[in-house]
Design an enzyme around this catalytic site. Structure first.
Site, PDB file in Angstrom:
ATOM      1  CB  ILE A 478      29.795  16.706  48.069  1.00 42.89           C
ATOM      2  CG1 ILE A 478      30.688  17.213  46.932  1.00 42.89           C
ATOM      3  CG2 ILE A 478      28.374  16.511  47.578  1.00 42.89           C
ATOM      4  CD1 ILE A 478      30.817  16.244  45.767  1.00 42.89           C
ATOM      5  N   GLY A 479      31.707  18.891  50.118  1.00 44.04           N
ATOM      6  CA  GLY A 479      33.015  19.003  50.772  1.00 44.04           C
ATOM      7  C   GLY A 479      33.919  20.101  50.250  1.00 44.04           C
ATOM      8  CG  ASN A 643      38.790  30.780  49.643  1.00 45.34           C
ATOM      9  OD1 ASN A 643      39.613  31.670  49.893  1.00 45.34           O
ATOM     10  ND2 ASN A 643      38.358  29.934  50.558  1.00 45.34           N
ATOM     11  CB  THR A 646      38.061  26.024  49.893  1.00 44.56           C
ATOM     12  OG1 THR A 646      37.885  27.276  49.229  1.00 44.56           O
ATOM     13  CG2 THR A 646      37.597  26.141  51.324  1.00 44.56           C
ATOM     14  CD  GLU A 717      34.123  15.624  38.632  1.00 42.85           C
ATOM     15  OE1 GLU A 717      34.501  14.446  38.669  1.00 42.85           O
ATOM     16  OE2 GLU A 717      33.024  16.013  39.053  1.00 42.85           O
TER      17      GLU A 717
END
Ligand SMILES: Cc1cc2nc3c(=O)[nH]c(=O)nc-3n(C[C@H](O)[C@H](O)[C@H](O)COP(=O)(O)OP(=O)(O)OC[C@H]3O[C@@H](n4cnc5c(N)ncnc54)[C@H](O)[C@@H]3O)c2cc1C
Ligand code: SF4
Lengths: 754, 332
Positions: A478-479, A643, A646, A717
Site C-alpha cells: 500500500i506504499g 531497508n 523506505t 503504525e
C-alpha cells in the site's frame, strides 16, 4: 527536491532504491482503475441524503432513457446477491453485527449510503444519468451527535459475550491509590472523526470471465481475504475468484474490508454482462471506506511527589454504526506503557446512524496515546517535572499487564537518541517561556508503542535458468515498499543483485499471505521470504554438492559464500560455480521452493511491542494563533531495519499523518441532517508541503531475536502513534493553553490572552 | 455534470451577445471555479462560451494607471515586473491564494467572480439562499465557523446569507480602490471596486452588480503612493492551499511618521471584501503608533457580530488589523 530528513545513527544506508520507484514516477505502474478492457462500462453511485429512514420510491425513467445508459441498479431490481439472502418484506432493520448490505431492502442506515448505481457506456453519461434519478424517502429521526448520545454508550455486545476479550473492564492493583496520590489530573480528550483520504481513491474493475468465474482489479489491502469474501458473497468456489491489486496509491486501513461498493460493481458487471469500472469520487470517500471514529476519552492519573505514577484510569468511548461493532485498541496501550501498579480501563461503544468506522493508521493506539501522552504531559506540568524525565521515571522494564519480559525494548535508548538529536535539554520548564522572532516556541514530546503482529505467511522463491530470481507471495504494497524490502532480503540471502530479482505480490493466485495491516508485513512475509530463500539456497548448494567439481562436495552452507549468483567455497575463493551452471548441469529449467513461516511458543514467553518517541518543536503566533510545526525528531525501536530508505519514508509519512491529526483533520457533520459538510480537500484539511518541516528519523536498528528469523518488528503504525500528543504538548508548552479536542486550530487557540 | 455545449466566440462582441441573450450560457476562463460548480450540480450551464483566446491578457501601464486584462493569469500578474515594483500588496495577496497549479490557470476576471466556499452552498442536499433564493440559509443554524461577522446588521442581510467572499485578490483590490472595466450589450462601463460586490440583501444569489452578459475586460489601478507601506496578512490553519479564515490588506501613505492616507480591507469576514472606512479616517493625520492601531481595531469591530461557531473571529480580527497595520508601517 531538498532532502529534509536525515539520520545520525550509524551511517544510514540510502543505497537501496525502491524497486518500483521508476514505474511509479513515470506513470507506467497500472493501478486498479487503469486496466484496459474492450467494452468497459462505467458505474456511478447515487447515495442517500438522509441519515435514517427508508426509500419510498426511485424514479429512474429519465435516467434509463439518457444516452449510453446500460442499467440503473437498486434494491428494486437487484437480482440478488447470494450471500445476503433474501430481504424480508416489509424490510426489517438488520441485527447488530450485520455488515451493510448494498441494494438490499431500501432501508437507510446512514447519510451517504449507496442506494443506486447507474452503469453507462462512458463515465460522463453515467454521471449525467445519475443526476436524473429522483429518490423519495420516508425520514426517521436519526442520532448522529456523539456528545448528545454519550450516555447510551455500552460495552459492545461481542465483548459482553466474551470473557477473554481485551475490551472487558480491566482493573489491576488497588483503586484506593488514586485517592492517596500527591498530584492528580483528570481530563477529557476528544478526537473527531478523521477520514481515510489516500491520493488514489478506491477503485474497482469487475470482470466475469464466465458465469461462475470472477476477476476483480480492486484497490484493497489483502487480495486473499478479498478473494475469500467475494467467493462467499457471490457463492463461488474460492479458486474461481481472482483478485488483483498490484499497485496501490495509499491506503492505511481503508482497504482491509471488501466494501459494499465493490460488491455492487461485481453485481453490475453480472447484470450488464460486461466489465464494469467504479472509481469513488473524493466526496464518496467520506462515506464509503470507513474512518477513524470519533472518540471521547477520560483519563485520571495520580502520581507521587517523586514523579511515580500511582494510578491511572482510562475510559474510552468510540462511535460505530447502528449495525456493526468496531472495536479499537484505544485504552489498551495504557495497560502496558508505564510501570504503574494500579490501572483501570473501560471501553464503550456508541451506536449512531453513521457508517461503520474502520482501522486507520495506528488504529486505537494513535487515539489512545493522544490521550495518555497528553495526560502524562499534564502530570509533568503539575509536578513541575520535565516530561521526558517523568517518562524515564516510569519506564516499564517488563510488561506490567502480562507480567512478562519484553522480547526486546530499547525505549530508553530511543529517548536518549531522540532527545540528543532534538536538543531537548534546551527546553525551559515553564510554558510560554520560549520565544523566537515574535513567535511563541514550544517543545513537546510523546512516547509511542505498537503491538507486534505476525501471521502465517508463505513465499515461493525461484531461481530461473538465466540465474535471475523470482520471489512470490500474495502480500500487498500500500506504499511502504514491500517489494523493495523483500527484494533486499532475497538479494542478501541468495547473493543476487536486486535488479535480477523480481518480487510478485498483489495477486490472489500467489502463495498465501496476510493482508497488509497491523504493521505485520515485514514480520510475517519478510520471515517467509527469508525462510524460502534460505531453503532455496540450501537446495542449490545441495545440487552443487552433487556436481563433479570437488569444491562444493561438502555441502555446508556456512562454508559457502554467494556473490552475483556465483557460489564460492571458503577453500577456494578463486573458482566459483554459478546458479546458471548448476541448473544447466542438472538440466533444470528452474529451481523453486515454497515455505511457510509462522510464530511459535515465543508468543507466550515474551511480550512483543515496537517502541519509540517523537520530539516536536512548534511555533505559535501570539497574534493569529496559527500553529506551525518547525521540527520533528522521531526515534523508533522496531528491531532490525530491512531497508533504511523506505523505512524512513514510512516514518515520515506517519509523522505527516500525525501532524494532520493534531492540527487539521476533522470531518465536520451537521447533525440536523446527520451529513458530513467537509467532503472535499478544500474543507477537509490534510497537511501540504508547506506544513511539513525537517523530520529526522532515527532507529535503534537492533534485531529482536525473539520475534522472528529476521529480527524485525512492524514500523508502519508506530510511526503515527503519539505524534498528535507530541504536537499538542508542544502547543501547550508554547502557549500555556491545553487543547484537549483535536484538531488544534486557530479557532480553538484564539482568545484574548494569547 | 449535465451535458453542455462548448462555444468559442470570434470576438468580444459575439461572446457578450451570446451570454446576454441566452439565459443558461456562461463565460468560462480558467474554469477552476466554474468546472467544480458544474461537477457538483451548482452551476448548470447549457453553453460554455470560452473566452480564453480573446485579447484580454495584457498588463500595461498608461499615464500612471495600471490596467490588468481580465484574462491575465493570477500567476502572471504576481510575476509581472510593474506589479511587483508598484503593487506588492497585490503580489502578496495573489501568492497567498490557492496553489501554484491553480494560479497558473486562474484568471483575474474569474478570481473576482469566484463564489463563496460556504460548505452548504456546495452541497445541493442542503437549503441555500445563495444557490436558490428563498429556500433558506443552512449556515444560520448550522456550522458557521467560516462565516461573516460584518455587513449583517440589517436583518435582511442576516436572514438571507452569512457567507463570505473567499478571494484574496479581492481584498487587495478593495484596498487599492481598483476600478473594474466591463462591457455589455450597452457598451463599456467602469465600476468602482466598492460597488462591484454586493451585500446579500434580498438577492443573496447575486454576488456582484454585474448584469447578465457583461464581460469583465480588466482592472485598473492607480494610487502608487500607497504602495510603499502595504501588507497582506492571511490567517489559515494550513500553511498553504487554504482559504483565509481572516485576512487583511493594508496600504498606508506615511510621511515623516505621520499617516497621510490609509486603506484597510478585510477578507473572510463579510459577503464582500470589507473596507474599514471609519478606521481609515481615524488613521489619517495620526502618527504611526500601536495605540492608534488598537483604537482603529476597536472602532472597526463596533458593527461586528458573530454566530455560534465564529465568535473567535471577534477576537482574531482586531489582532489581525493591528498586526497588518504594524507590518505595513514597518513596525513589526
Ligand atoms: C482548491 C482551490 C483552492 C483555492 N484557493 C484559493 C485561495 O486560497 N484564495 C483565492 O483567492 N482563491 C482560491 N481559489 C479560487 C481561485 O482563485 C478561483 O477559482 C479562480 O481565480 C477563478 O478563476 P478562473 O479563471 O478559473 O475562473 P472560472 O472558473 O473560469 O470562472 C469563474 C466565474 O467567473 C466567470 N468569468 C470568468 N471570467 C470572466 C470575465 N472575464 N467576465 C465575466 N465573467 C467571467 C465565469 O463565468 C464563472 O462564473 C481556489 C480554488 C481552488 C479550486
Ligand atoms: S451562508 Fe449563504 S451560501 Fe451559505 S448556506 Fe447560507 S445562504 Fe447559502
Amino acid at each position: 527536491m531538498t532532502d529534509k530528513s536525515q539520520s545520525t545513527n550509524p551511517e544510514p544506508d540510502l543505497s537501496f532504491d525502491r524497486v518500483d520507484g521508476h514505474v511509479k514516477v513515470t506513470g507506467a505502474a497500472t493501478y486498479s482503475a487503469e486496466y484496459p478492457f474492450d467494452h468497459l462500462a462505467h458505474a456511478v453511485l447515487i447515495t442517500s441524503t438522509i441519515a435514517k429512514g427508508k426509500i419510498t420510491s426511485i424514479e429512474t425513467k429519465l435516467a434509463g432513457q439518457a444516452p449510453g445508459v446500460l442499467a440503473v441498479v437498486s434494491h428494486l431490481n437487484n437480482p440478488g446477491i447470494p450471500g445476503y439472502g433474501i430481504a424480508k418484506q416489509p424490510a426489517e432493520r438488520a441485527p447488530m453485527g450485520t455488515a451493510f448490505r448494498i441494494f438490499y431492502d431500501g432501508l437507510i442506515y446512514f447519510d451517504g449510503q449507496p442506494v443506486a448505481m447507474v452503469v453507462a457506456e462512458t463515465f460522463e453519461q453515467a454521471v449525467h444519468a445519475a443526476s436524473l434519478v429522483h429518490i423519495d424517502y420516508e425520514v426517521e429521526v436519526h442520532q448522529t451527535n456523539f456528545e448528545a448520545n454519550l450516555p447510551k454508550a455500552t460495552i459492545a455486545p461481542s465483548v459482553q459475550k466474551n470473557k477473554n476479550s481485551p475490551f472487558q473492564d480491566y482493573d489491576r492493583g488497588n483503586a484506593e491509590a488514586m485517592t492517596n496520590a500527591d498530584v492528580k489530573i483528570n481530563a477529557t480528550y476528544i478526537i473527531p472523526t478523521q477520514h481515510h483520504q489516500p491520493l488514489e481513491p478506491h477503485a474497482i474493475i469487475a470482470v466475469w470471465e464466465a458465469d461462475d468465474r470472477l476477476t476483480v482489479y480492486d484497490k484493497n489491502q489483502g487480495v486473499k481475504s478479498a478473494q475469500g469474501n467475494l467467493a462467499q458473497i457471490f457463492k463461488l468456489p474460492r479458486e474461481n475468484v481472482k483478485v488483483i491489486s498490484k499497485f496501490i496509491g495509499g491506503a492505511f486501513g481503508s482497504g482491509i474490508r471488501v466494501w459494499p461498493h465493490t460488491i455492487a460493481t461485481v453485481l453490475a458487471a453480472k447484470i450488464v454482462k460486461r466489465p464494469v469500472k467504479l472509481v469513488l469520487g473524493r466526496e464518496l470517500m467520506f462515506t464509503s471506506v470507513g474512518y477513524r471514529p470519533y472518540t471521547v476519552q477520560k483519563i485520571e492519573i495520580g502520581a507521587t511527589k517523586e514523579g511515580k505514577l500511582s494510578a491511572i484510569t482510562h475510559e474510552g468511548t468510540g462511535q460505530t454504526s447502528a449495525y456493526e461493532e468496531h472495536l479499537e485498541r484505544t485504552i489498551l496501550a495504557t495497560r502496558a506503557m508505564y510501570a504503574c501498579p494500579n490501572v483501570s480501563t473501560r471501553y464503550r461503544l456508541l451506536n449512531l446512524d453513521v457508517n461503520t468506522p474502520t482501522w486507520m493508521r495506528g488504529p486505537g493506539d494513535a487515539t489512545g496515546m493522544f490521550a495518555l501522552e497528553s495526560a502524562l504531559d499534564e502530570v509533568a506540568f503539575a509536578l513541575q517535572l520535565d516530561p521526558l524525565e517523568l517518562r524515564l521515571r516510569n519506564h516499564a522494564d517488563s510488561d506490567p499487564e502480562r507480567n512478562l519480559q519484553w522480547s526486546a525494548k530499547s525505549l530508553k535508548e530511543c529517548y536518549e537518541m531522540g532527545a540528543q538529536k532534538f536538543g531537548w535539554k534546551n527546553r525551559s520548564l515553564q510554558p510560554r517561556s520560549m520565544k523566537l522572532g515574535g513567535m511563541l516556541v514550544g517543545y513537546g514530546m510523546a512516547s509511542s508503542l505498537y503491538g507486534f503482529h505476525r501471521h502465517p505467511s508463505k513465499a515461493k522463491a525461484i531461481i530461473l535458468a538465466n540465474g535471475s530470481v523470482v520471489v512470490q507471495s500474495a502480500t500487498m504494497d500500500i506504499g511502504p515498499g514491500t517489494g523493495t524490502a523483500m527484494t533486499r532480503i532475497a538479494a542478501k540471502i541468495l547473493g543476487v543483485q536486486a535488479k535480477k530479482i523480481r518480487f510478485d505480490l498483489g495477486d490472489s493466485s500467489l502463495p498465501d499471505a496476510p493482508g497488509q495491516n497491523g504493521s505485520s508485513t515485514i514480520p510475517s512475509v519478510g520471515s517467509a521470504v527469508h525462510v524460502a530463500c534460505e531453503s532455496l539456497k540450501n537446495k542449490i548448494i545441495a545440487l552443487a554438492a552433487s556436481m563433479p567439481d570437488g569444491d562444493f562436495s561438502k555441502p555446508d552452507p556456512s562454508e559457502i559464500s554467494i556473490k552475483n549468483g556465483v557460489l564460492y567455497a571458503s577453500s577456494n575463493a578463486e573458482k566459483g560455480l554459478s546458479y546458471v551452471d548448476i541448473l544447466k548441469f542438472h538440466n533444470l529449467p528452474q529451481l523453486e521452493v515454497t515455505e511457510e513461516s509462522k510464530s511459535g511458543p515465543e508468543r507466550d514467553q515474551f511480550s512483543m511491542y515496537s517502541f519509540g518517541c517523537h520530539f516536536v518543536e512548534v511555533h505559535v503566533s501570539p497574534v493569529t494563533s496559527e500553529v506551525r510545526v518547525k521540527r520533528v525528531v522521531t526515534c523508533a525501536d522496531v528491531g532490525k531495519i530491512i531497508n533504511y530508505k523506505t523505512a524512513r519514508s514510512q516514518s515520515i509519512g506517519g509523522i505527516v499523518g500525525g501532524i494532520g491529526m493534531a492540527l487539521m483533520e476533522a470531518s465536520v457533520m451537521d447533525h440536523r441532517r446527520g451529513r458530513y459538510l467537509t467532503r472535499d480537500f478544500a474543507s477537509y484539511h490534510i497537511p501540504v508541503h508547506a506544513d511539513i518541516p525537517q523530520i529526522d528519523v532515527l532507529y535503534i536498528d537492533k534485531p529482536d531475536v525473539h520475534v522472528n528469523p529476521i529480527g524485525s518488528k512492524g514500523l508502519g503504525e508506530i510511526a503515527i502513534v503519539g505524534v498528535a500528543a507530541a504536537v499538542a504538548n508542544a502547543v501547550f508548552h508554547a502557549t500555556g493553553k491545553r487543547v484537549r479536542e483535536l484538531p488544534i486550530t486557530v479557532s480553538k487557540l484564539t482568545d484574548d490572552e494569547i | 455534470m449535465r451535458p453542455y455545449q462548448y462555444y468559442r466566440p470570434r470576438n468580444l462582441k459575439e461572446a457578450i451577445d451570446i451570454v446576454s441573450s441566452e439565459e443558461s450560457a456562461r463565460f468560462i476562463a480558467g474554469g477552476t471555479n466554474l468546472v467544480d460548480l458544474m461537477k457538483r450540480g451548482i452551476a448548470i450551464p447549457e453553453k460554455l462560451v470560452d473566452i480564453n483566446h480573446l485579447p484580454l491578457k495584457k498588463i500595461e501601464q498608461k499615464a500612471g494607471i495600471l490596467r490588468i486584462g481580465a484574462l491575465a493569469l493570477n500567476s502572471e500578474v504576481a510575476e509581472n515586473k510593474i506589479v511587483k515594483a508598484k503593487y506588492p500588496l497585490l503580489v502578496q495577496a495573489l501568492n497567498a491564494g490557492a496553489s501554484g497549479q491553480i494560479r497558473n490557470m486562474a484568471t483575474v476576471g474569474g478570481n473576482l467572480l469566484q463564489r463563496t466556499r460556504c460548505t452548504y452552498f456546495y452541497d445541493t442536499a442542503f437549503a441555500c439562499n445563495k444557490r436558490k433564493n428563498d429556500t433558506g440559509c443552512s449556515a444560520l443554524g448550522g456550522i458557521n465557523n467560516m462565516h461573516a461577522i460584518f455587513g449583517l446588521n440589517e436583518k435582511q442581510n442576516e436572514d438571507s446569507c452569512i457567507a463570505v467572499n473567499p478571494s484574496d485578490l479581492n481584498v487587495a483590490l478593495a484596498a487599492l480602490d481598483a476600478v473594474i472595466l466591463v462591457m455589455g450589450m450597452k457598451g463599456e462601463r467602469r465600476i468602482a471596486f466598492k460597488d462591484f460586490h454586493r451585500l446579500p440583501g434580498e438577492r443573496p444569489d447575486l454576488d456582484t452588480n454585474l448584469e447578465r452578459g457583461e464581460l469583465i475586460l480588466g482592472v485598473e489601478l492607480s494610487m502608487e503612493n500607497l504602495s510603499k507601506h502595504s501588507h497582506y496578512l492571511k490567517v489559515r490553519d494550513r500553511a498553504a492551499y487554504a482559504f483565509a479564515i481572516v485576512s487583511a490588506a493594508v496600504a498606508l501613505d506615511i510621511d515623516q511618521g505621520t499617516i497621510k492616507a490609509a486603506r484597510l480591507a478585510l477578507g473572510g469576514v463579510a459577503h464582500k471584501p470589507w473596507r474599514l472606512y471609519e478606521g481609515e479616517k481615524m488613521l489619517v493625520g495620526q502618527p504611526v503608533s500601536d495605540s492608534v492601531f488598537k483604537q482603529v481595531a476597536e472602532i472597526s469591530m463596533l458593527d461586528a457580530r458573530s454566530f455560534e461557531h465564529n465568535a473567535f473571529k471577534m477576537k482574531l480580527v482586531p489582532n489581525v488589523i493591528v498586526e497588518a497595520l504594524k507590518i505595513a508601517a514597518g513596525r513589526p
